[in-house]
Design a protein around this motif. Structure first.
Motif, PDB file in Angstrom:
ATOM      1  N   ARG A 199      41.402  42.657  54.142  1.00 21.21           N
ATOM      2  CA  ARG A 199      42.425  43.180  53.229  1.00 21.21           C
ATOM      3  C   ARG A 199      43.824  42.766  53.720  1.00 21.21           C
ATOM      4  NH1 ARG A 199      45.775  47.035  50.934  1.00 21.21           N
ATOM      5  NH2 ARG A 199      45.017  47.758  48.917  1.00 21.21           N
ATOM      6  N   THR A 220      46.824  40.715  52.029  1.00 23.12           N
ATOM      7  CA  THR A 220      48.142  41.301  51.733  1.00 23.12           C
ATOM      8  C   THR A 220      49.245  40.594  52.521  1.00 23.12           C
ATOM      9  OG1 THR A 220      47.825  43.075  53.363  1.00 23.12           O
ATOM     10  CG2 THR A 220      47.249  43.580  51.072  1.00 23.12           C
ATOM     11  N   VAL A 256      50.122  37.723  50.607  1.00 24.87           N
ATOM     12  CA  VAL A 256      50.935  38.167  49.464  1.00 24.87           C
ATOM     13  C   VAL A 256      52.401  38.299  49.905  1.00 24.87           C
ATOM     14  CG1 VAL A 256      51.392  40.105  47.878  1.00 24.87           C
ATOM     15  CG2 VAL A 256      49.052  39.291  48.190  1.00 24.87           C
ATOM     16  N   LYS A 307      55.399  36.570  47.890  1.00 19.27           N
ATOM     17  CA  LYS A 307      56.480  37.348  47.271  1.00 19.27           C
ATOM     18  C   LYS A 307      57.839  36.882  47.776  1.00 19.27           C
ATOM     19  CE  LYS A 307      54.151  41.599  45.947  1.00 19.27           C
ATOM     20  NZ  LYS A 307      54.002  43.044  46.155  1.00 19.27           N
ATOM     21  N   PRO A 346      59.079  43.695  47.170  1.00 20.67           N
ATOM     22  CA  PRO A 346      57.964  44.062  48.056  1.00 20.67           C
ATOM     23  C   PRO A 346      56.964  45.016  47.390  1.00 20.67           C
ATOM     24  CG  PRO A 346      60.036  44.215  49.245  1.00 20.67           C
ATOM     25  CD  PRO A 346      60.386  43.955  47.810  1.00 20.67           C
ATOM     26  N   ALA A 347      57.464  46.063  46.726  1.00 24.41           N
ATOM     27  CA  ALA A 347      56.548  47.068  46.156  1.00 24.41           C
ATOM     28  C   ALA A 347      56.338  46.842  44.659  1.00 24.41           C
ATOM     29  CB  ALA A 347      57.096  48.461  46.399  1.00 24.41           C
ATOM     30  N   ASP A 348      55.114  47.113  44.210  1.00 28.63           N
ATOM     31  CA  ASP A 348      54.806  47.075  42.778  1.00 28.63           C
ATOM     32  C   ASP A 348      54.164  48.430  42.451  1.00 28.63           C
ATOM     33  OD1 ASP A 348      53.633  46.826  40.272  1.00 28.63           O
ATOM     34  OD2 ASP A 348      53.055  44.736  40.572  1.00 28.63           O
ATOM     35  N   ARG A 394      51.146  48.583  39.945  1.00 26.78           N
ATOM     36  CA  ARG A 394      49.884  48.160  40.581  1.00 26.78           C
ATOM     37  C   ARG A 394      49.364  49.273  41.508  1.00 26.78           C
ATOM     38  NH1 ARG A 394      45.126  45.389  41.488  1.00 26.78           N
ATOM     39  NH2 ARG A 394      44.933  44.800  43.647  1.00 26.78           N
ATOM     40  N   GLU A 395      50.273  49.883  42.298  1.00 18.16           N
ATOM     41  CA  GLU A 395      49.861  50.955  43.216  1.00 18.16           C
ATOM     42  C   GLU A 395      49.234  52.121  42.453  1.00 18.16           C
ATOM     43  OE1 GLU A 395      53.017  52.157  45.883  1.00 18.16           O
ATOM     44  OE2 GLU A 395      53.519  50.086  46.339  1.00 18.16           O
ATOM     45  N   GLN A 406      45.807  51.218  41.272  1.00 12.49           N
ATOM     46  CA  GLN A 406      44.868  51.211  42.407  1.00 12.49           C
ATOM     47  C   GLN A 406      44.446  52.638  42.756  1.00 12.49           C
ATOM     48  OE1 GLN A 406      43.643  48.248  43.222  1.00 12.49           O
ATOM     49  NE2 GLN A 406      44.428  48.068  45.294  1.00 12.49           N
ATOM     50  N   ILE A 447      48.976  50.990  52.037  1.00  5.40           N
ATOM     51  CA  ILE A 447      50.065  50.391  51.258  1.00  5.40           C
ATOM     52  C   ILE A 447      51.391  50.463  52.028  1.00  5.40           C
ATOM     53  CG2 ILE A 447      51.472  50.618  49.148  1.00  5.40           C
ATOM     54  CD1 ILE A 447      48.888  51.418  47.659  1.00  5.40           C
ATOM     55  N   VAL A 460      51.471  47.707  54.347  1.00  4.54           N
ATOM     56  CA  VAL A 460      51.614  46.432  53.622  1.00  4.54           C
ATOM     57  C   VAL A 460      53.084  46.215  53.244  1.00  4.54           C
ATOM     58  CG1 VAL A 460      51.026  45.205  51.480  1.00  4.54           C
ATOM     59  CG2 VAL A 460      49.237  46.404  52.756  1.00  4.54           C
ATOM     60  N   ILE A 461      53.721  47.262  52.710  1.00  9.26           N
ATOM     61  CA  ILE A 461      55.129  47.147  52.291  1.00  9.26           C
ATOM     62  C   ILE A 461      56.025  46.835  53.506  1.00  9.26           C
ATOM     63  CG2 ILE A 461      57.119  48.385  51.262  1.00  9.26           C
ATOM     64  CD1 ILE A 461      54.921  47.850  49.205  1.00  9.26           C
ATOM     65  N   HIS A 509      55.690  43.265  54.034  1.00  8.91           N
ATOM     66  CA  HIS A 509      56.426  42.500  53.023  1.00  8.91           C
ATOM     67  C   HIS A 509      57.916  42.471  53.387  1.00  8.91           C
ATOM     68  CE1 HIS A 509      52.905  42.309  50.640  1.00  8.91           C
ATOM     69  NE2 HIS A 509      53.191  43.149  49.658  1.00  8.91           N
TER      70      HIS A 509
HETATM   71  C1  LIG Z   1      49.676  43.680  47.988  1.00 10.72           C
HETATM   72  C2  LIG Z   1      50.644  43.933  47.100  1.00 10.72           C
HETATM   73  O1  LIG Z   1      51.851  44.575  47.486  1.00 10.72           O
HETATM   74  C3  LIG Z   1      51.971  45.992  47.555  1.00 10.72           C
HETATM   75  C4  LIG Z   1      50.796  46.582  48.220  1.00 10.72           C
HETATM   76  C5  LIG Z   1      49.700  46.986  47.491  1.00 10.72           C
HETATM   77  C6  LIG Z   1      48.391  47.256  48.152  1.00 10.72           C
HETATM   78  O2  LIG Z   1      48.350  47.254  49.402  1.00 10.72           O
HETATM   79  O3  LIG Z   1      47.376  47.439  47.433  1.00 10.72           O
HETATM   80  C7  LIG Z   1      49.825  47.150  46.095  1.00 10.72           C
HETATM   81  C8  LIG Z   1      50.993  46.920  45.448  1.00 10.72           C
HETATM   82  C9  LIG Z   1      52.245  46.523  46.142  1.00 10.72           C
HETATM   83  O4  LIG Z   1      53.142  47.630  46.187  1.00 10.72           O
HETATM   84  C10 LIG Z   1      50.543  43.545  45.678  1.00 10.72           C
HETATM   85  O5  LIG Z   1      51.577  43.533  44.973  1.00 10.72           O
HETATM   86  O6  LIG Z   1      49.429  43.214  45.234  1.00 10.72           O
END
Ligand SMILES: C=C(O[C@@H]1C=C(C(=O)O)C=C[C@H]1O)C(=O)O
Length: 111
Positions: free
Chosen positions: A36, A40, A43, A47, A54-56, A59-60, A63, A89, A92-93, A96
Motif C-alpha cells: 500500500r 501511495t 502517488v 501529485k 496532497p489530500a483528496d 476519495r477519502e 474509501q 491516510i 500518506v498525507i 505527500h
Molecule cells: C493516495 C492518495 O492520497 C491521499 C491518501 C489516500 C489514501 O491513503 O487512501 C486517499 C486520498 C488522499 O487524501 C490518493 O489521492 O489516492
C-alpha cells in the motif's frame, strides 16, 4: 472426565495453533502495508509532478464508506476500521507534503 492437567494441555495445543495463524496473518499485514505504501508513495511523486493537492477528501470519504461496509460484512467493528484507515491516510498525507517540500525524511518504503 478430563483432568485439570489434560484441560490445560489441550489449551496449550489450541494456543500454539492460534499463534501459528496469528503469525501468518501478521506477516500478510506487513506485506500488504508495504505494498500500500509503495503505491501511495508513488502517488506522492505523481501529485507533486502535476501540482495536485496532497489530500483528496472526496476519495477519502468514499474509501471510509466502502471499508465501513466491508467491515460490517465481515462482522467487524467499522469504527475500528475507520480509525485504522485514518491513521494510514494521515501518514500518506505527511509523505505527500514532504515530497512537495523536496524532503524524503518520512519515506516508509526503501527503493
Ligand atoms: C493516495 C492518495 O492520497 C491521499 C491518501 C489516500 C489514501 O491513503 O487512501 C486517499 C486520498 C488522499 O487524501 C490518493 O489521492 O489516492
Amino acid at each position: 472426565m478430563a483432568s485439570e492437567q489434560e484441560d490445560v494441555e489441550r489449551a496449550r495445543v489450541l494456543l500454539k495453533d492460534l499463534r501459528a495463524s496469528i503469525d501468518n496473518i501478521d506477516a500478510a499485514i506487513v506485506y500488504m502495508l508495504a505494498e500500500r505504501f509503495r503505491c501511495t508513495e508513488a502517488v506522492s511523486y505523481l501529485k507533486t509532478q502535476h501540482n495536485l493537492p496532497p489530500a483528496d477528501k472526496v476519495r477519502e470519504a468514499e474509501q471510509i464508506e466502502r471499508l465501513r461496509r466491508l467491515a460490517a460484512d465481515a462482522r467487524f467493528n467499522p469504527d475500528f476500521v475507520e480509525k485504522f484507515l485514518n491513521f494510514l491516510i494521515a501518514n500518506v498525507i505527511r509523505h505527500h507534503e514532504a515530497v512537495n517540500e523536496g524532503r524524503n525524511d518520512v519515506d516508509l518504503v526503501h527503493r
